[in-house]
Design an enzyme around this catalytic site. Structure first.
Site, PDB file in Angstrom:
ATOM      1  N   SER A   1      -1.171  11.617 -17.844  1.00 12.19           N
ATOM      2  CA  SER A   1      -2.113  11.601 -18.926  1.00 12.19           C
ATOM      3  C   SER A   1      -2.186  10.140 -19.615  1.00 12.19           C
ATOM      4  O   SER A   1      -1.144   9.548 -19.551  1.00 12.19           O
ATOM      5  CB  SER A   1      -1.631  12.484 -19.888  1.00 12.19           C
ATOM      6  OG  SER A   1      -2.659  12.487 -20.966  1.00 12.19           O
TER       7      SER A   1
ATOM      8  N   TYR B   1       3.569  16.551 -26.471  1.00  9.45           N
ATOM      9  CA  TYR B   1       2.959  16.359 -24.981  1.00  9.45           C
ATOM     10  C   TYR B   1       2.741  14.836 -24.275  1.00  9.45           C
ATOM     11  O   TYR B   1       3.230  14.712 -23.383  1.00  9.45           O
ATOM     12  CB  TYR B   1       1.414  16.904 -25.230  1.00  9.45           C
ATOM     13  CG  TYR B   1       0.455  16.818 -24.120  1.00  9.45           C
ATOM     14  CD1 TYR B   1       0.380  17.452 -23.275  1.00  9.45           C
ATOM     15  CD2 TYR B   1      -0.616  15.688 -24.017  1.00  9.45           C
ATOM     16  CE1 TYR B   1      -0.582  17.487 -22.000  1.00  9.45           C
ATOM     17  CE2 TYR B   1      -1.492  15.685 -23.074  1.00  9.45           C
ATOM     18  CZ  TYR B   1      -1.354  16.432 -21.850  1.00  9.45           C
ATOM     19  OH  TYR B   1      -2.252  16.336 -20.931  1.00  9.45           O
TER      20      TYR B   1
HETATM   21  N1  LIG Z   1      -8.350  17.985 -19.080  1.00  8.08           N
HETATM   22  C1  LIG Z   1      -7.831  16.880 -19.777  1.00  8.08           C
HETATM   23  O1  LIG Z   1      -8.607  16.180 -20.644  1.00  8.08           O
HETATM   24  C2  LIG Z   1      -6.625  16.147 -19.197  1.00  8.08           C
HETATM   25  C3  LIG Z   1      -6.304  15.070 -19.677  1.00  8.08           C
HETATM   26  C4  LIG Z   1      -5.099  14.330 -19.194  1.00  8.08           C
HETATM   27  C5  LIG Z   1      -4.123  15.193 -18.515  1.00  8.08           C
HETATM   28  N2  LIG Z   1      -4.531  16.189 -18.044  1.00  8.08           N
HETATM   29  C6  LIG Z   1      -3.521  16.914 -17.081  1.00  8.08           C
HETATM   30  O2  LIG Z   1      -4.249  17.479 -16.062  1.00  8.08           O
HETATM   31  C7  LIG Z   1      -3.565  18.671 -15.553  1.00  8.08           C
HETATM   32  C8  LIG Z   1      -4.592  19.767 -15.222  1.00  8.08           C
HETATM   33  O3  LIG Z   1      -5.088  19.955 -16.478  1.00  8.08           O
HETATM   34  P1  LIG Z   1      -6.553  20.728 -16.614  1.00  8.08           P
HETATM   35  O4  LIG Z   1      -7.326  20.210 -17.887  1.00  8.08           O
HETATM   36  O5  LIG Z   1      -7.192  21.204 -15.671  1.00  8.08           O
HETATM   37  O6  LIG Z   1      -5.984  22.198 -17.225  1.00  8.08           O
HETATM   38  P2  LIG Z   1      -6.324  23.610 -17.454  1.00  8.08           P
HETATM   39  O7  LIG Z   1      -5.606  24.469 -18.395  1.00  8.08           O
HETATM   40  O8  LIG Z   1      -7.717  23.756 -17.528  1.00  8.08           O
HETATM   41  O9  LIG Z   1      -5.588  24.058 -16.059  1.00  8.08           O
HETATM   42  C9  LIG Z   1      -4.412  24.084 -15.808  1.00  8.08           C
HETATM   43  C10 LIG Z   1      -3.837  25.059 -14.782  1.00  8.08           C
HETATM   44  O10 LIG Z   1      -2.305  25.253 -14.747  1.00  8.08           O
HETATM   45  C11 LIG Z   1      -1.791  26.567 -14.865  1.00  8.08           C
HETATM   46  N3  LIG Z   1      -0.489  26.396 -15.367  1.00  8.08           N
HETATM   47  C12 LIG Z   1      -0.198  26.453 -16.556  1.00  8.08           C
HETATM   48  N4  LIG Z   1       1.092  26.608 -16.741  1.00  8.08           N
HETATM   49  C13 LIG Z   1       1.430  26.925 -15.577  1.00  8.08           C
HETATM   50  C14 LIG Z   1       2.830  26.938 -15.254  1.00  8.08           C
HETATM   51  N5  LIG Z   1       3.965  27.234 -16.001  1.00  8.08           N
HETATM   52  N6  LIG Z   1       3.160  27.382 -13.749  1.00  8.08           N
HETATM   53  C15 LIG Z   1       2.121  27.195 -12.855  1.00  8.08           C
HETATM   54  N7  LIG Z   1       0.673  27.151 -13.464  1.00  8.08           N
HETATM   55  C16 LIG Z   1       0.642  26.797 -14.586  1.00  8.08           C
HETATM   56  C17 LIG Z   1      -2.841  27.426 -15.698  1.00  8.08           C
HETATM   57  O11 LIG Z   1      -2.768  28.814 -15.239  1.00  8.08           O
HETATM   58  C18 LIG Z   1      -4.208  26.558 -15.296  1.00  8.08           C
HETATM   59  O12 LIG Z   1      -4.805  27.346 -14.164  1.00  8.08           O
HETATM   60  C19 LIG Z   1      -2.399  18.934 -16.516  1.00  8.08           C
HETATM   61  O13 LIG Z   1      -0.903  18.302 -16.291  1.00  8.08           O
HETATM   62  C20 LIG Z   1      -2.974  18.091 -17.908  1.00  8.08           C
HETATM   63  O14 LIG Z   1      -1.964  17.981 -18.802  1.00  8.08           O
HETATM   64  C21 LIG Z   1      -5.879  16.870 -18.480  1.00  8.08           C
END
Ligand SMILES: NC(=O)c1ccc[n+]([C@@H]2O[C@H](COP(=O)([O-])OP(=O)(O)OC[C@H]3O[C@@H](n4cnc5c(N)ncnc54)[C@H](O)[C@@H]3O)[C@@H](O)[C@H]2O)c1
Length: 267
Positions: A142, A155
């Site tokens: 991130s 985080y």
């Molecule tokens: N959306 C953003 O703005 C953003 C920004 C920076 C980084 N990220 C990173 O990108 C990645 C995806 O984020 P997103 O926004 O799609 O999130 P999201 O919450 O929409 O989707 C995350 C998915 O991971 C699954 N998950 C959570 N815990 C889990 C576990 N213990 N085992 C298996 N699966 C699990 C959830 O069920 C979900 O389907 C994450 O690592 C997040 O930290 C997202």
């Protein structure tokens, strides 16, 4: 020629958001997919979407923070597909908490999924990738791992840990033909971001303000991340290992003086 033709890729957290769209983009590029998510119903639905595109995917409910769970799921995928070339460590969780109020349970939750989950999945996958002739690992860190965010201190620390891990893993496995890189997404339109922006009850206002502080002037899409991941996972990135690539509309390039001075960015 499709960009991932002949490749087998595993994507964690593929049930929604960035992971789901990455699965669809990888499928269009010819990868056969092992999809993992804690939410089994969601990840099964995504596998059906992949099949509707003419692709091949398995879906397994699995908690990446449990080593035995994720190891079994990855071993099963390797047996099913006969090879493994790409791992996308995308599963992640977030919490918005002031630093001194972050509880032991909060810390265990964030470290367990984001950092331990990334480590466990990588440890399980690397021997299979080496046995398959090499490949690539892409972690989703991130931009919170590149700069401090006072409202998400733990985080951010887990994501900074993933950036460090990326470099160490890249060096440890460079001679094994396993490249390891990470993406540092900015604010991306997914259920994770939407629920964070809604938590104070002012979703519309928060959405607008978030877009304003991004130099490119918009919140990112899951496709923005999926295409960067596709590049790093593909052979086009064959000489790239150990990098942390911001994909954030310029958010971490510097300070965009939009809000506090009331100035617009130069057109
Ligand atoms: N959306 C953003 O703005 C953003 C920004 C920076 C980084 N990220 C990173 O990108 C990645 C995806 O984020 P997103 O926004 O799609 O999130 P999201 O919450 O929409 O989707 C995350 C998915 O991971 C699954 N998950 C959570 N815990 C889990 C576990 N213990 N085992 C298996 N699966 C699990 C959830 O069920 C979900 O389907 C994450 O690592 C997040 O930290 C997202």
């Amino acid at each position: 020629m499709k960009r991932l033709e002949g490749k087998v890729a595993l994507i964690t957290g593929a049930g929604q958001g960035i992971g789901r769209v990455t699965a669809l983009v990888f499928a269009r590029e010819g990868a056969r997919l092992g999809l993992l998510d804690k939410n089994e119903a969601n990840v099964k639905a995504v596998a059906e979407e992949v099949k509707a595109l003419g692709g091949e995917a398995s879906a397994v409910g699995c908690d990446v923070s449990r080593k035995s769970d994720v190891t079994a799921a990855i071993n099963d995928a390797r047996s099913r597909f006969g090879a493994l070339h790409i791992l996308v460590n995308n599963a992640g969780v977030t919490l918005t908490r002031p630093f001194i109020e972050s509880s032991e349970a909060d810390i265990d939750f964030l470290v367990g999924v984001n950092l331990k989950g990334t480590i466990f999945a990588s440890q399980a996958a690397i021997p299979h990738i080496i046995a398959s002739g090499g490949g690539a690992i892409v972690h989703d860190a991130s931009n919170a791992g590149l700069v401090g965010r006072p409202w998400q201190p733990v985080y951010g620390a887990t994501k900074a840990g993933i950036i460090s891990l990326t470099k160490a893993m890249a060096l440890a496995h460079a001679r094994d033909n396993v490249r390891v890189n990470c993406i540092c997404p900015g604010s991306i339109d997914t259920p994770m971001l939407r629920s964070a922006l809604a938590s104070s009850g002012q979703f519309e206002e928060n959405w607008k303000k978030t877009g304003m502080v991004i130099p490119m002037g918009r919140i990112g899409t899951p496709e923005d991340i999926a295409y960067a991941t596709l590049f790093l996972a593909s052979d086009e990135a064959r000489y790239i290992t150990g990098i942390a690539l911001p994909v954030d509309g310029g958010r971490t390039a510097g300070v965009a003086e939009v809000s506090h001075l009331g100035m617009a960015l130069p057109k």
